[in-house]
Design an enzyme around this catalytic site. Structure first.
Site, mmCIF file in Angstrom:
data_model
loop_
_atom_site.group_PDB
_atom_site.id
_atom_site.type_symbol
_atom_site.label_atom_id
_atom_site.label_comp_id
_atom_site.label_asym_id
_atom_site.label_seq_id
_atom_site.Cartn_x
_atom_site.Cartn_y
_atom_site.Cartn_z
ATOM 1 N N GLU A 1 -0.792 13.590 12.774
ATOM 2 C CA GLU A 1 -0.994 12.570 11.752
ATOM 3 C C GLU A 1 0.110 11.518 11.859
ATOM 4 O O GLU A 1 1.286 11.870 11.950
ATOM 5 C CB GLU A 1 -0.908 13.259 10.391
ATOM 6 C CG GLU A 1 -1.724 12.652 9.307
ATOM 7 C CD GLU A 1 -3.188 13.102 9.315
ATOM 8 O OE1 GLU A 1 -3.945 12.566 8.505
ATOM 9 O OE2 GLU A 1 -3.575 13.955 10.135
ATOM 10 N N CYS B 1 11.875 -9.839 -34.714
ATOM 11 C CA CYS B 1 10.653 -9.178 -34.226
ATOM 12 C C CYS B 1 10.832 -7.669 -34.422
ATOM 13 O O CYS B 1 11.779 -7.079 -33.899
ATOM 14 C CB CYS B 1 10.433 -9.520 -32.749
ATOM 15 S SG CYS B 1 9.109 -8.581 -31.991
ATOM 16 N N LYS C 1 -1.159 19.203 4.429
ATOM 17 C CA LYS C 1 -2.078 18.236 5.062
ATOM 18 C C LYS C 1 -1.583 16.839 4.700
ATOM 19 O O LYS C 1 -1.712 16.389 3.562
ATOM 20 C CB LYS C 1 -3.495 18.463 4.550
ATOM 21 C CG LYS C 1 -4.522 17.652 5.288
ATOM 22 C CD LYS C 1 -5.915 18.112 4.942
ATOM 23 C CE LYS C 1 -6.972 17.393 5.770
ATOM 24 N NZ LYS C 1 -6.911 15.958 5.661
ATOM 25 N N CYS D 1 9.395 -12.654 -25.897
ATOM 26 C CA CYS D 1 9.220 -13.097 -27.277
ATOM 27 C C CYS D 1 10.571 -13.647 -27.717
ATOM 28 O O CYS D 1 11.603 -12.995 -27.534
ATOM 29 C CB CYS D 1 8.812 -11.899 -28.131
ATOM 30 S SG CYS D 1 9.225 -12.096 -29.870
ATOM 31 N N ASP E 1 23.798 3.468 17.353
ATOM 32 C CA ASP E 1 23.585 2.026 17.552
ATOM 33 C C ASP E 1 24.422 1.507 18.719
ATOM 34 O O ASP E 1 23.983 0.652 19.481
ATOM 35 C CB ASP E 1 23.961 1.238 16.287
ATOM 36 C CG ASP E 1 23.001 1.545 15.158
ATOM 37 O OD1 ASP E 1 21.910 2.075 15.437
ATOM 38 O OD2 ASP E 1 23.362 1.278 13.996
ATOM 39 N N CYS F 1 5.327 -10.053 -33.760
ATOM 40 C CA CYS F 1 5.912 -10.886 -34.817
ATOM 41 C C CYS F 1 5.334 -12.308 -34.843
ATOM 42 O O CYS F 1 5.648 -13.074 -35.754
ATOM 43 C CB CYS F 1 7.429 -10.955 -34.650
ATOM 44 S SG CYS F 1 7.949 -11.946 -33.256
HETATM 45 O O1 I6G Z 1 -6.763 16.443 9.605
HETATM 46 C C1 I6G Z 1 -6.004 17.491 9.845
HETATM 47 C C2 I6G Z 1 -4.827 17.655 9.186
HETATM 48 C C3 I6G Z 1 -4.018 18.746 9.426
HETATM 49 C C4 I6G Z 1 -6.419 18.455 10.797
HETATM 50 C C5 I6G Z 1 -5.615 19.576 11.044
HETATM 51 C C6 I6G Z 1 -4.419 19.709 10.342
HETATM 52 O O2 I6G Z 1 -3.693 20.773 10.604
HETATM 53 C C7 I6G Z 1 -2.490 20.950 9.895
HETATM 54 N N1 I6G Z 1 -6.005 20.490 11.947
HETATM 55 C C8 I6G Z 1 -7.154 20.326 12.589
HETATM 56 C C9 I6G Z 1 -7.583 21.363 13.550
HETATM 57 C C10 I6G Z 1 -7.950 19.227 12.339
HETATM 58 N N2 I6G Z 1 -7.601 18.279 11.455
HETATM 59 C C11 I6G Z 1 -9.212 19.034 13.038
#
Ligand code: I6G
Length: 790
Positions: A184, A454, A126, A448, A39, A421
């Site tokens: 993701e 009760c 996933k 209550c 920080d 009750c």
């Molecule tokens: O939706 C996904 C989650 C995880 C994926 C994926 C994945 O790999 C660990 N890998 C690919 C090639 C694709 N979707 C298309």
């Protein structure tokens, strides 16, 4: 000696330091400096950029706060389409996938009916989030896009830039000119819970699950909102790449990690499908303890050349598969809402559901918490609802599918009478004090009023009373307590002490020996410590710690019973609401009678008897004035008034002496007026006098602030806490030091008396050594507190 760096050099240095710390923290999971140090560097960079705005660039770590809001997201065409994965729900489907991979690669013994060779697969969880594509050109993040339909997504560049785990520029060297990484964006469970709690408190929208929260946060036109949400990114592959990358899936991900891109910590190599199944089972077992939601694991053929040979079917690769876990969410119907009565009388709604299997477990009930939650969900009986099971916690109703509401759906009504009750049910009140006045607002809990009359509350109260951490009466399980209550043998905790051999023997589970054992256990419980007894009474909001605190500070049951709520708030961590709960518990005639009976039936409390010296010492007049919460009179004003008035009588007299108050220094006109008005109210004078009288009756006398401190062992000393403490939280350590009279400062100087340094201590430790200030570790610190009686 090196020359002082220019602002531009220092800015560049700070940016690369912060990037490096982010990388170690988020990608390697090996933080190298304490948060406070991070920080400090961050603030230094911010200050320099404010001074030199022309040096601000978009990849500075300070620019993650979110820029201008958009009116609409632009479109992004994915040069390399964003694919989707085929799914396997059963083991057999995974085995079939492996056979088709072997056949596709022409492996010996591998045909569509039974394989022989072992394919190497990369394995990853996933994550349950949103797929995004991040484009880096010359190592700089230039664009972020959603998956969309796989060919065209939305431009969410301003939003992804706010995610701490997305590097704004790549680390190291050798990255291709164009590098698109895919992965993701997700919200960890802890962040999701905290966000929902914040949203609920501020009356904002809450989210059904972390995935919805991540989606809602990422698709915000105002990136400042995204910046305030706890999102993270995890990469699983690449899109368009202008150069060569390593020849295996795992090698490629490791390379991306070296460039600063976060990848899964659970990434593993499996040789053959059996190893994949073992990975699936292992992650499945750890699923609920992972920090994020997952809905399966993904297996990919590890060799990129093999991936290319296997190719695609429409939009799914032949070389990868998602092996799904059973869903944590399912749809079902809300058959009814029933109300359960707990130990403290709280009447809570419980959803009765059409039985449904959620992640392998049949669910027919779900928690609804309270009526505010029912209102928030907009729940009606007959609705189709989404049920979510997260870990071992009780299943929750997370959403109503309003499109499926039947015409005969019925509202959920709070019962006016207790379902057990028949006593009246009332809504709890929240107490707030501001500007010297206590105000009450409606709480979300209904109670209550029947208390121990009760049956539901009585059973729960007895179960709590006999439990191990309370009176510790062994041999009385829940079933036995229910029997004793149902047979009318126990109508209050006091009845336990008049139970006879004849009454117990013959009840289910009680033969002669177990009856004798139970009677012996009851007899053994007759000399509890005051803290145990207070805890056993089951006062709402009074857990073990508060019970210990009450016993330690006030020293006797008599004082605890009499204490006014305002006096109780002198205890650390006792707020006005808890104080009111304690006070009204002991005001209640029935509770008083039960306590009297318990004592009459031979219970002997082990009490200290004395008011604790530390508690007695906290009664300064300044603190008292501060607690009166008079508008405009804060800590300093209170101190000045206390100095001048010397006592409550003096304070009241001062408030009525127009001239004396007018000429008083250290208090502004508004505060003076507020003081006059406060004591012009007879109710305020009466309350202040009652508190004052009680504190005196308890043996506390107003002390001057200075005197209180002078009497304490660390008076006049200044201590500094640095690094992380492992046994004690920093707040507790600070409280303990202050209770001993020390001041706790944030920086080290020649005047510092002692530095407590935990692991990760940095510049403060260095400064202390430089100045020759005493430094101790946490263990010695704890020993010192022990020695000083804390
Ligand atoms: O939706 C996904 C989650 C995880 C994926 C994926 C994945 O790999 C660990 N890998 C690919 C090639 C694709 N979707 C298309």
């Amino acid at each position: 000696m090196s020359a002082t760096p220019t602002a531009a050099e220092r800015i560049a240095h700070l940016r690369s330091e912060l990037d490096a710390h982010n990388y170690r923290y988020y990608v390697l999971d090996e933080p190298s400096i304490p948060d406070a140090e991070y920080d400090r560097l961050f603030r230094e960079l911010q200050a320099l950029e404010r001074e030199h705005p022309h040096l601000v660039t978009s990849e500075s770590p300070t620019q993650r706060v979110g820029g201008e809001a958009l009116s609409v997201f632009g479109e992004v065409r994915h040069e390399v389409p964003m694919l989707s994965l085929g799914n396997a729900f059963e083991e057999e489907e995974l085995l079939a996938f492996d056979r088709s991979v072997q056949a596709g690669l022409g492996l010996q013994g591998g045909d569509l009916f039974g394989g022989g060779a072992s394919v190497e697969y990369s394995c990853e969880p996933k994550l349950d989030g949103l797929a995004v594509s991040l484009r880096y050109e010359h190592g700089q993040l230039v664009r972020g896009a959603t998956r969309g339909d796989g060919s065209t997504g939305e431009d969410i560049s301003s939003n992804v830039r706010t995610i701490r785990t997305v590097p704004l520029r790549l680390q190291g060297e050798g990255w291709p000119q164009v590098l698109e990484v895919r992965g993701e964006v997700y919200m960890p469970k802890a962040g999701f819970d905290a966000l929902n709690a914040r949203q609920a408190q501020s009356g904002g929208k809450t989210f059904a699950n972390p995935r919805n929260a991540a989606a809602g946060s990422l698709r915000q036109l105002d990136p400042k909102i995204t910046a305030s949400r706890p999102l993270e990114f995890c990469c699983y592959g690449v899109g368009q790449v202008s150069g060569e990358l390593p020849a295996t899936q795992i090698g490629m991900l490791e390379q991306l990690k070296a460039w600063g891109i976060p990848i899964s910590r659970e990434l593993r190599l499996a040789r053959g499908v059996e190893a994949c199944l073992a990975y699936y089972r292992d992650i499945g077992e750890r699923r609920t303890s992972l920090a994020y939601d997952i809905d399966g694991v993904v297996f990919k053929v590890n060799t990129i050349e093999d991936q290319q040979q296997l190719g695609f079917r429409a939009r799914t690769p032949h070389w990868a598969i998602a092996h799904k876990f059973p869903a944590m969410e399912e749809l079902t119907e809300l058959l009814d809402v029933e109300f359960q009565v707990g130990r403290t009388g709280a009447v809570t709604p419980v959803a009765r559901l059409k039985p449904v299997k959620v992640a392998g477990v049949t669910v027919s009930n779900a928690s609804l918490h309270n009526m505010d939650e029912v209102a928030r969900l907009g729940l009606m009986i007959g609705d189709t609802v989404i049920i979510r099971r997260a870990g071992d916690v009780i299943p929750q109703v997370v959403q109503v599918v309003s499109e499926r509401r039947p015409a005969d759906a019925r509202p959920v009504l709070t019962p006016a009478q207790c379902p057990v009750c028949g006593s009246h049910v009332e809504r709890t009140q929240l107490v707030k004090r501001s500007k010297g006045k206590e105000s009450f607002s409606e709480g979300s809990i209904y109670r209550c009023v029947g208390r121990l009359s009760c049956q539901a509350q009585l059973k729960q109260a007895i179960i709590h009373f006999v439990s191990r951490r309370a009176m510790d009466i062994e041999g009385l399980g829940e079933k036995s307590v229910e029997q004793l209550v149902d047979e009318g043998l126990v109508t209050s905790p006091a009845d336990l002490y008049t139970l006879t051999f004849e009454q117990i023997v013959g009840l289910e589970g009680f033969a002669e020996l177990s009856t004798r054992n139970l009677l012996a256990a009851i007899a053994d419980s007759r000399r509890p410590s005051l803290a145990r007894f207070i805890y056993a009474l089951g006062i709402p909001d009074v857990g073990e710690e508060t019970a210990k605190l009450l016993a330690r500070a006030l020293g006797s049951l008599a004082r605890i019973q009499q204490a006014l709520p305002q006096v109780l708030t002198y205890l650390p961590d006792v707020g006005l609401e808890v104080a009111h709960e304690i006070h009204s518990f002991f005001e209640d005639g029935h509770n008083r009678q039960v306590i009297q009976q318990l004592l009459a039936r031979g219970l002997v409390l082990q009490e200290e008897g004395e008011l604790h010296a530390e508690f007695a010492a906290c009664a300064t007049l300044a603190g008292f004035i501060d607690k009166l919460n008079i508008a405009g009179i804060a800590a300093t004003g209170a101190k000045n008034l206390a100095e001048k008035a010397g006592s409550l009588e003096g304070l009241i007299a001062l408030s009525q002496d127009w001239l004396d108050l007018s000429v008083m220094k250290g208090l502004n006109e508004k505060a003076k007026q507020a003081l006059r008005e406060f004591f012009a109210e007879p109710a305020n004078v009466a309350l202040a006098t009652a508190i004052d009288a009680q504190l005196r009756a308890f043996g506390m006398h107003w002390q001057s602030e200075k005197k209180v401190l002078e009497g304490l062992p660390l008076a006049g000393q200044t201590w500094v806490l640095t690094g992380s403490l492992e046994v004690m939280s920093r707040d507790v350590a600070k409280d303990r030091l202050e209770a001993l009279g020390a001041k706790v400062a944030g920086s080290v100087s020649a005047k510092t008396s002692c530095v407590v340094a935990g692991p990760g201590a940095g510049s403060k430790l260095a400064k202390a050594s430089e100045l020759g200030v005493r430094v101790i570790d946490e263990e010695s610190f704890l020993a010192e507190l022990d020695r000083l009686g804390q």
